[in-house]
Design an enzyme around this catalytic site. Structure first.
Site, short mmCIF file in Angstrom:
data_model
loop_
_atom_site.label_atom_id
_atom_site.label_comp_id
_atom_site.label_asym_id
_atom_site.label_seq_id
_atom_site.Cartn_x
_atom_site.Cartn_y
_atom_site.Cartn_z
N VAL A 117 24.23 54.59 46.58
CA VAL A 117 24.22 53.23 46.09
C VAL A 117 24.06 53.28 44.58
CG1 VAL A 117 23.16 50.96 46.24
CG2 VAL A 117 23.17 52.47 48.24
N CYS A 118 24.97 52.66 43.85
CA CYS A 118 24.88 52.57 42.39
C CYS A 118 24.77 53.98 41.79
CB CYS A 118 23.72 51.67 42.01
SG CYS A 118 23.75 51.07 40.32
N VAL A 119 23.77 54.22 40.95
CA VAL A 119 23.68 55.51 40.27
C VAL A 119 23.14 56.62 41.17
CG1 VAL A 119 23.46 54.45 38.00
CG2 VAL A 119 21.40 55.00 39.30
#
Length: 331
Positions: A117-119
């Site tokens: 998720v995301c970074v």
């Protein structure tokens, strides 16, 4: 949240982004409600110890299990959120803790699929799980991911990417899009659509949907390029060939191409097309203008050119985009 079903493990660690942790369980909880508990996931938050974990928002989260307590259990889906820090220039950098990387690498070996998720993609990359794969992350750290892990094919544009049994999502609210895509993959799009309606979301924005708009791209450090970008945005309905742009910037075509590549990481023609698509997106979302009028206003020349640009950059058509993202009722 606990329920009988496929085991989803969300990795917790100090400084983790809160929405990365809480967003996916909301989607999975709604799935359980929409299927009357017949289908679903068992979602657990796992950390190194049983003590509270302080997230980036300052909110403390209590793990369900420790990593040691998961030893030997088969994991259906391993979800890996991320964490960032900002420097004095407000530049964002993804944080990667080697201890977390080691835990993720071990858990991934017992998981049917892995998703960041995301970074969190930076953690997957550090664990070697993205080698030779195409992946995305939040636009603000995509350059870092590409620089740190040249063996990963980084695509900063899509909201999420699936490459085999590894999924990567952009940031931050796109964790919901990614989670819906996982639900659709497991239980079908009809079920996922019911969940999306409860979230007041579309089933999924097209996976190729851009996660950021042209104005959010990194600002050039060269005044000449910044002035040229403003020139492009002011003249999208006019001629913007390579020769025209080079003449406007008072450089050769070859030099202009080198400048765009080094400053913006793209070519002049690709940048012009992205700016035109961005303008067209805005018009499709906020006006009733016909495709012909939008084509003219954005300098595409023909509606076929507009449609091809949308398919290439957003993996959808202009009319489908309008249907999904119209912000005001047509009338």
């Amino acid at each position: 949240m606990r329920s009988a079903g496929r085991l989803v493990v969300i990795v917790l660690f100090e400084g983790v982004d809160l929405l990365d942790v809480t967003g996916p369980p909301e989607v999975f909880a709604l799935l359980r409600r929409e299927t009357d508990g017949a289908d679903g996931y068992e979602v657990v938050l796992a950390a190194e110890s049983a003590g509270p974990v302080t997230t980036s928002a300052g909110v403390r989260v209590l793990p369900d299990v420790t990593f040691e307590e998961l030893a030997g259990r088969r994991v259906d889906t391993l979800l890996v959120p991320g964490a960032v820090e900002t420097d004095g220039g407000r530049r964002v950098h993804a944080l990667v803790d080697p201890a977390v990387v080691a835990r993720v690498r071990e858990l991934a070996g017992r998981s049917r699929r892995v998703a960041s998720v995301c970074v969190g993609a930076h953690i997957l990359a550090a664990a070697g799980l993205l080698d030779g794969r195409r992946a995305t992350t939040h636009w603000s750290t995509a350059g870092q991911l590409a620089a740190d892990h040249p063996e990963v094919e980084v695509d900063a544009d899509p909201i999420f990417i699936r490459d085999g049994d590894v999924w990567t999502g952009a940031g931050i609210s796109s964790c919901l899009d990614l989670s819906l895509a996982l639900v659709a993959d497991d239980f079908g799009e009809t079920t996922a659509l019911r969940v999306a309606r409860q979230l007041v979301m579309y089933l999924k924005r097209p996976s190729g949907q851009s996660q950021f708009s042209v104005p959010l791209e990194p600002v050039s450090t060269t005044r000449r390029v910044e002035e040229l970008r403003h020139h492009i945005n002011r003249n999208l309905d006019g001629r913007l060939t390579l020769a025209d742009l080079a003449a406007s910037a008072h450089v050769s075509e070859r030099q202009l191409t080198r400048i765009f590549k080094s400053e913006l990481g793209t070519t002049p023609s690709a940048y012009v097309e992205s700016a035109r698509v961005e303008r067209a997106r805005h018009l499709l979302e906020s006006t009733d203008a016909t495709l012909e009028r939008i084509t003219s206003a954005c300098g595409f020349g023909t509606t076929d050119t507009l449609i091809r640009a949308f398919r290439r950059r957003l993996d959808t058509t202009p009319m489908e985009y309008r249907r999904r993202f119209r912000t005001e009722p047509a009338g």
